[in-house]
Design a protein around this motif. Structure first.
Motif, short mmCIF file in Angstrom:
data_model
loop_
_atom_site.label_atom_id
_atom_site.label_comp_id
_atom_site.label_asym_id
_atom_site.label_seq_id
_atom_site.Cartn_x
_atom_site.Cartn_y
_atom_site.Cartn_z
N ALA A 8 3.80 -6.90 -12.11
CA ALA A 8 4.50 -6.00 -11.20
C ALA A 8 3.69 -5.88 -9.92
N VAL A 9 4.34 -6.10 -8.78
CA VAL A 9 3.66 -6.07 -7.48
C VAL A 9 4.32 -5.01 -6.61
N LEU A 10 3.51 -4.13 -6.03
CA LEU A 10 4.00 -3.10 -5.13
C LEU A 10 4.00 -3.65 -3.70
N TYR A 11 5.18 -3.60 -3.07
CA TYR A 11 5.31 -4.09 -1.70
C TYR A 11 5.38 -2.96 -0.67
N GLY A 12 5.68 -1.76 -1.12
CA GLY A 12 5.80 -0.64 -0.19
C GLY A 12 6.50 0.52 -0.88
N LYS A 13 6.96 1.46 -0.10
CA LYS A 13 7.60 2.67 -0.63
C LYS A 13 8.79 2.33 -1.53
N GLU A 14 8.69 2.70 -2.81
CA GLU A 14 9.74 2.46 -3.81
C GLU A 14 10.17 1.00 -3.87
N ASP A 15 9.24 0.12 -3.62
CA ASP A 15 9.53 -1.32 -3.63
C ASP A 15 8.56 -2.01 -4.60
N LEU A 16 8.96 -2.04 -5.86
CA LEU A 16 8.14 -2.62 -6.92
C LEU A 16 8.90 -3.80 -7.53
N ASP A 44 0.08 6.57 -10.04
CA ASP A 44 0.92 5.40 -9.74
C ASP A 44 2.27 5.84 -9.17
N LEU A 45 2.83 6.92 -9.72
CA LEU A 45 4.11 7.41 -9.20
C LEU A 45 3.96 7.89 -7.76
N LYS A 46 2.85 8.57 -7.48
CA LYS A 46 2.59 9.04 -6.11
C LYS A 46 2.47 7.86 -5.15
N VAL A 47 1.76 6.82 -5.58
CA VAL A 47 1.61 5.63 -4.75
C VAL A 47 2.96 4.94 -4.56
N TYR A 48 3.75 4.86 -5.61
CA TYR A 48 5.09 4.28 -5.54
C TYR A 48 5.95 5.05 -4.54
N ARG A 49 5.85 6.39 -4.58
CA ARG A 49 6.63 7.23 -3.68
C ARG A 49 6.21 7.06 -2.22
N ARG A 50 4.90 6.97 -1.99
CA ARG A 50 4.38 6.91 -0.63
C ARG A 50 4.25 5.49 -0.10
N GLY A 51 4.13 4.53 -1.03
CA GLY A 51 4.03 3.14 -0.62
C GLY A 51 2.61 2.65 -0.38
N TYR A 52 1.62 3.49 -0.65
CA TYR A 52 0.23 3.09 -0.44
C TYR A 52 -0.68 4.12 -1.09
N HIS A 53 -1.98 3.82 -1.15
CA HIS A 53 -3.01 4.79 -1.52
C HIS A 53 -4.19 4.51 -0.60
N ALA A 54 -4.64 5.52 0.13
CA ALA A 54 -5.65 5.32 1.17
C ALA A 54 -6.92 4.68 0.65
N MET A 55 -7.28 4.96 -0.62
CA MET A 55 -8.53 4.44 -1.16
C MET A 55 -8.35 3.29 -2.13
N MET A 56 -7.31 3.35 -2.96
CA MET A 56 -7.22 2.44 -4.08
C MET A 56 -6.48 1.14 -3.80
N LEU A 57 -5.50 1.15 -2.90
CA LEU A 57 -4.75 -0.09 -2.71
C LEU A 57 -3.91 -0.05 -1.44
N LYS A 58 -3.65 -1.24 -0.94
CA LYS A 58 -2.73 -1.43 0.17
C LYS A 58 -1.80 -2.58 -0.19
N PRO A 59 -0.48 -2.36 -0.10
CA PRO A 59 0.47 -3.40 -0.52
C PRO A 59 0.50 -4.55 0.48
N PRO A 60 1.00 -5.72 0.00
CA PRO A 60 1.45 -5.99 -1.37
C PRO A 60 0.25 -6.21 -2.30
N ILE A 61 0.34 -5.65 -3.51
CA ILE A 61 -0.78 -5.73 -4.43
C ILE A 61 -0.29 -5.54 -5.86
N PRO A 62 -0.87 -6.23 -6.84
CA PRO A 62 -0.53 -5.96 -8.24
C PRO A 62 -0.75 -4.49 -8.56
N PHE A 63 0.11 -3.92 -9.40
CA PHE A 63 0.21 -2.48 -9.55
C PHE A 63 -0.24 -2.04 -10.94
#
Length: 356
Positions: A8-16, A44-63
């Motif tokens: 599963a790869v997160l590409y952005g806000k609600e884009d998995l 993970d849900l918060k990151v999915y909702r916002r599309g990023y996490h300032a410290m842990m990940l920047k899309p596109p990235i495995p989730f």
């Protein structure tokens, strides 16, 4: 041609999206782990909702970041693990050399190394995490139970940083996965827990995981007054844990704690969020305000012991089970509360279709 896997790869806000990609290979000091179970998470849900996490990940990235599995490949120089070992690999490891690490604050490490990609058939574990934050799972402990180590380690640190002691009264605001975990960890530690929950179906869960009293927000005319009334002589709780991450609940937390008590703002609101607090009450009430972030190798091991000792109610905490192909639908349902996944505390995702 390299072998492929699904992830599963997160590409952005609600884009998995589920994608095919090459199976990772272990470099020196690394492991490749075949994921046995990965768990859904509020972060993970918060990151999915916002599309990023300032410290842990920047899309596109495995989730995904909560997992346990079986060692598939061992990189050069690794001696602590072998192919076939059952392991839980935490999602980060500190450098142990920077200012914060030297001051006992490894969670604030200036070079904190994060790892994501739990919702996949395989995951590469970086050398530093292999060395500092990968643990052997005892026989007989289901891998989905072992995967609870990471969130529980954050909660353990929150309790430790709050100075929680047996006999204290603790209010926990919020009955999501982390709120319930705080309740249960506090109960195990001998605290008296009062839960403040939003939804009717959360009342039973709060009691199951250790709350002696529950305040249902919609049923109370004044949530703060109703909560304080449940404390000794109505003076307020010794400790209040905020696990919702809204300005309103941050303000409730300060109004629910007793004089000389402590509030832990555990829930992280979006950047730029502001709250209004009664400075007179804070000052003359000698109230301590703090926030806890993440975990340390020590709290990971404390949490792991809670899980593997059988003291933590792992089976009751993992209420959903799914295959890897269902991950995008799970998060869409959690986000919009329009399917059964939304009511699960945690869902265990089994890439191979069943528990191991």
């Amino acid at each position: 041609m390299k072998a492929e896997m699904t992830a599963a790869v997160l590409y952005g806000k609600e884009d998995l999206r589920l994608e095919r990609m090459a199976v990772p290979q272990a470099e020196a000091g690394e492991l490749v782990v075949r994921v046995g179970a990965a768990l859904t998470c509020g972060t993970d849900l918060k990151v999915y909702r916002r599309g990023y996490h300032a410290m842990m990940l920047k899309p596109p990235i495995p989730f995904g970041h909560e997992l346990a599995g079986v060692v598939e490949e061992v990189g050069a120089g690794v001696t602590a693990f072998k192919v076939g070992d059952r392991v839980v690999a935490l999602n980060s490891a500190p450098c142990d050399a920077c200012f914060f690490c030297r001051h006992g604050q490894q969670n604030l490490c200036e070079d904190l190394l994060f790892n994501n990609g739990a919702y996949a058939e395989f995951i590469r574990i970086p050398a530093r995490i292999v060395e500092k934050n990968t643990l052997l799972v005892p026989d007989g402990i289901p891998l989905e139970y072992a995967a609870l180590t990471e969130p529980l380690a954050c909660v353990v640190r929150g309790l430790e940083e709050s100075g929680a002691r047996a006999g204290d009264t603790m209010v926990v605001i919020g009955a999501g996965p982390i709120g319930l975990m705080f309740m249960h960890a506090a109960e195990i530690a001998g605290l008296d827990v009062i839960a403040v929950v939003k939804r009717e179906h959360q009342v039973g869960a709060a009691k199951l995981f250790g709350a002696s009293e529950v305040v249902l927000v919609d049923a109370a005319k004044d949530v703060v007054a109703a909560t304080r009334a449940l404390t000794n002589e109505g003076r307020g709780a010794d400790i209040v844990i905020e696990a919702v991450a809204t300005p309103t609940t941050w303000e409730w937390a300060v109004d629910m704690v007793r004089k000389g008590g402590l509030v832990n703002f555990f829930g992280g609101p979006p950047s730029g969020t502001k709250v209004k607090l009664d400075t007179n009450r804070l000052h003359y009430g000698d109230i301590t305000l703090k926030a806890s972030f993440h975990h340390t190798p020590a709290t990971c091991r404390t949490a792991f012991e809670l899980v593997t000792s059988g003291r933590f109610k792992c089976a009751e905490y993992i209420t959903g089970r799914a295959g890897l192909d269902e991950v995008p639908a799970i998060f869409a349902g959690m986000m919009h509360r329009n399917n059964g996944w939304a009511k699960d505390i945690k869902t265990a995702v089994f890439p191979e279709g069943g528990p191991r």
